[in-house]
Design a protein around this motif. Sequence first.
Motif, PDB file in Angstrom:
ATOM      1  N   LEU A   1       0.829  -1.211   0.000  1.00 55.90           N
ATOM      2  CA  LEU A   1       0.000   0.000   0.000  1.00 55.90           C
ATOM      3  C   LEU A   1       0.862   1.259   0.000  1.00 55.90           C
ATOM      4  N   VAL A   2       2.006   1.204   0.667  1.00 57.29           N
ATOM      5  CA  VAL A   2       2.926   2.341   0.626  1.00 57.29           C
ATOM      6  C   VAL A   2       3.429   2.545  -0.801  1.00 57.29           C
ATOM      7  N   LEU A   3       3.775   1.460  -1.482  1.00 53.40           N
ATOM      8  CA  LEU A   3       4.212   1.565  -2.874  1.00 53.40           C
ATOM      9  C   LEU A   3       3.103   2.107  -3.771  1.00 53.40           C
ATOM     10  N   ALA A   4       1.869   1.684  -3.525  1.00 57.42           N
ATOM     11  CA  ALA A   4       0.746   2.192  -4.311  1.00 57.42           C
ATOM     12  C   ALA A   4       0.536   3.684  -4.068  1.00 57.42           C
ATOM     13  N   CYS A   5       0.703   4.120  -2.849  1.00 59.24           N
ATOM     14  CA  CYS A   5       0.573   5.548  -2.547  1.00 59.24           C
ATOM     15  C   CYS A   5       1.694   6.354  -3.202  1.00 59.24           C
ATOM     16  N   ILE A   6       2.901   5.825  -3.179  1.00 62.61           N
ATOM     17  CA  ILE A   6       4.021   6.500  -3.845  1.00 62.61           C
ATOM     18  C   ILE A   6       3.754   6.575  -5.342  1.00 62.61           C
ATOM     19  N   TRP A   7       3.227   5.495  -5.925  1.00 62.55           N
ATOM     20  CA  TRP A   7       2.879   5.485  -7.346  1.00 62.55           C
ATOM     21  C   TRP A   7       1.857   6.578  -7.658  1.00 62.55           C
ATOM     22  N   ALA A   8       0.852   6.729  -6.799  1.00 66.02           N
ATOM     23  CA  ALA A   8      -0.185   7.752  -7.018  1.00 66.02           C
ATOM     24  C   ALA A   8       0.402   9.159  -6.922  1.00 66.02           C
ATOM     25  N   VAL A   9       1.310   9.372  -5.990  1.00 69.42           N
ATOM     26  CA  VAL A   9       1.938  10.696  -5.862  1.00 69.42           C
ATOM     27  C   VAL A   9       2.801  10.995  -7.088  1.00 69.42           C
ATOM     28  N   VAL A  10       3.575  10.016  -7.534  1.00 68.12           N
ATOM     29  CA  VAL A  10       4.397  10.208  -8.730  1.00 68.12           C
ATOM     30  C   VAL A  10       3.520  10.489  -9.948  1.00 68.12           C
ATOM     31  N   ALA A  11       2.405   9.776 -10.071  1.00 66.34           N
ATOM     32  CA  ALA A  11       1.486  10.008 -11.188  1.00 66.34           C
ATOM     33  C   ALA A  11       0.895  11.413 -11.124  1.00 66.34           C
ATOM     34  N   SER A  12       0.600  11.890  -9.947  1.00 66.83           N
ATOM     35  CA  SER A  12       0.069  13.244  -9.803  1.00 66.83           C
ATOM     36  C   SER A  12       1.115  14.298 -10.154  1.00 66.83           C
ATOM     37  N   VAL A  13       2.355  14.051  -9.788  1.00 69.18           N
ATOM     38  CA  VAL A  13       3.424  14.987 -10.147  1.00 69.18           C
ATOM     39  C   VAL A  13       3.642  14.993 -11.658  1.00 69.18           C
ATOM     40  N   ILE A  14       3.600  13.827 -12.276  1.00 68.73           N
ATOM     41  CA  ILE A  14       3.760  13.738 -13.728  1.00 68.73           C
ATOM     42  C   ILE A  14       2.633  14.479 -14.437  1.00 68.73           C
ATOM     43  N   ALA A  15       1.439  14.450 -13.875  1.00 67.40           N
ATOM     44  CA  ALA A  15       0.302  15.151 -14.490  1.00 67.40           C
ATOM     45  C   ALA A  15       0.523  16.655 -14.528  1.00 67.40           C
ATOM     46  N   MET A  16       1.370  17.180 -13.662  1.00 66.17           N
ATOM     47  CA  MET A  16       1.650  18.608 -13.645  1.00 66.17           C
ATOM     48  C   MET A  16       2.753  19.006 -14.627  1.00 66.17           C
ATOM     49  N   LEU A  17       3.417  18.043 -15.222  1.00 66.77           N
ATOM     50  CA  LEU A  17       4.494  18.320 -16.168  1.00 66.77           C
ATOM     51  C   LEU A  17       3.926  18.648 -17.550  1.00 66.77           C
ATOM     52  N   PRO A  18       4.750  19.112 -18.475  1.00 66.06           N
ATOM     53  CA  PRO A  18       4.267  19.447 -19.825  1.00 66.06           C
ATOM     54  C   PRO A  18       3.644  18.242 -20.547  1.00 66.06           C
ATOM     55  N   ASN A  19       2.765  18.531 -21.494  1.00 70.10           N
ATOM     56  CA  ASN A  19       2.019  17.481 -22.185  1.00 70.10           C
ATOM     57  C   ASN A  19       2.893  16.502 -22.942  1.00 70.10           C
ATOM     58  N   ARG A  20       4.030  16.909 -23.445  1.00 70.34           N
ATOM     59  CA  ARG A  20       4.862  16.004 -24.232  1.00 70.34           C
ATOM     60  C   ARG A  20       5.412  14.852 -23.391  1.00 70.34           C
ATOM     61  N   ILE A  21       5.344  14.969 -22.088  1.00 75.52           N
ATOM     62  CA  ILE A  21       5.855  13.933 -21.190  1.00 75.52           C
ATOM     63  C   ILE A  21       4.755  12.940 -20.788  1.00 75.52           C
ATOM     64  N   HIS A  22       3.502  13.295 -20.970  1.00 79.76           N
ATOM     65  CA  HIS A  22       2.404  12.505 -20.426  1.00 79.76           C
ATOM     66  C   HIS A  22       2.339  11.080 -20.971  1.00 79.76           C
ATOM     67  N   TRP A  23       2.364  10.892 -22.298  1.00 80.66           N
ATOM     68  CA  TRP A  23       2.192   9.537 -22.833  1.00 80.66           C
ATOM     69  C   TRP A  23       3.354   8.614 -22.509  1.00 80.66           C
ATOM     70  N   PRO A  24       4.605   9.021 -22.679  1.00 79.07           N
ATOM     71  CA  PRO A  24       5.683   8.110 -22.259  1.00 79.07           C
ATOM     72  C   PRO A  24       5.628   7.794 -20.764  1.00 79.07           C
ATOM     73  N   ALA A  25       5.271   8.790 -19.972  1.00 82.07           N
ATOM     74  CA  ALA A  25       5.162   8.557 -18.530  1.00 82.07           C
ATOM     75  C   ALA A  25       3.983   7.640 -18.219  1.00 82.07           C
ATOM     76  N   ALA A  26       2.905   7.759 -18.985  1.00 86.19           N
ATOM     77  CA  ALA A  26       1.749   6.881 -18.765  1.00 86.19           C
ATOM     78  C   ALA A  26       2.125   5.422 -19.017  1.00 86.19           C
ATOM     79  N   TYR A  27       2.903   5.184 -20.078  1.00 84.80           N
ATOM     80  CA  TYR A  27       3.347   3.812 -20.344  1.00 84.80           C
ATOM     81  C   TYR A  27       4.229   3.298 -19.206  1.00 84.80           C
ATOM     82  N   ALA A  28       5.103   4.144 -18.709  1.00 84.35           N
ATOM     83  CA  ALA A  28       5.968   3.738 -17.597  1.00 84.35           C
ATOM     84  C   ALA A  28       5.147   3.475 -16.334  1.00 84.35           C
TER      85      ALA A  28
END
Length: 85
Positions: A5-32
Motif C-alpha cells: 500500500l505504501v508503494l501504491a501511494c508512492i505510485w499515485a503521488v508520482v502520477a500526480s506529479v507527472i500530471a503537472m508536467l508538460p504534455n509532451r511527457i504525459h504519454w511516455p510517462a503513462a506507459y511507464a
Amino acid sequence: MTVSLVLACIWAVVASVIAMLPNRIHWPAAYALIVVGIPILGFVTYQNGPIMGLLVLAGGVSILRWPVLFLFRWLRGQVTGQPAE
C-alpha cells in the motif's frame, strides 16, 4: 499499512506529479506508470486481498483514464471490426 500500500501511494503521488508536467511527457510517462503499476497492483492484491486490489485498481484507472479509454475503444473496434475513432 503494508509495504504494497505504501508503494501504491508512492505510485499515485508520482502520477500526480507527472500530471503537472508538460504534455509532451504525459504519454511516455503513462506507459511507464502502467508497467510499474501492474506489479504493484498484484502485490497489493496478494498482501491485502481482492477487495483492496480492486480499490487500488479503481484508483489507478481514475488516474490513467485516457489510456484506459483508448484501450476500450481499440477493443471495441477489434470486436465489431470497425476502426477506432
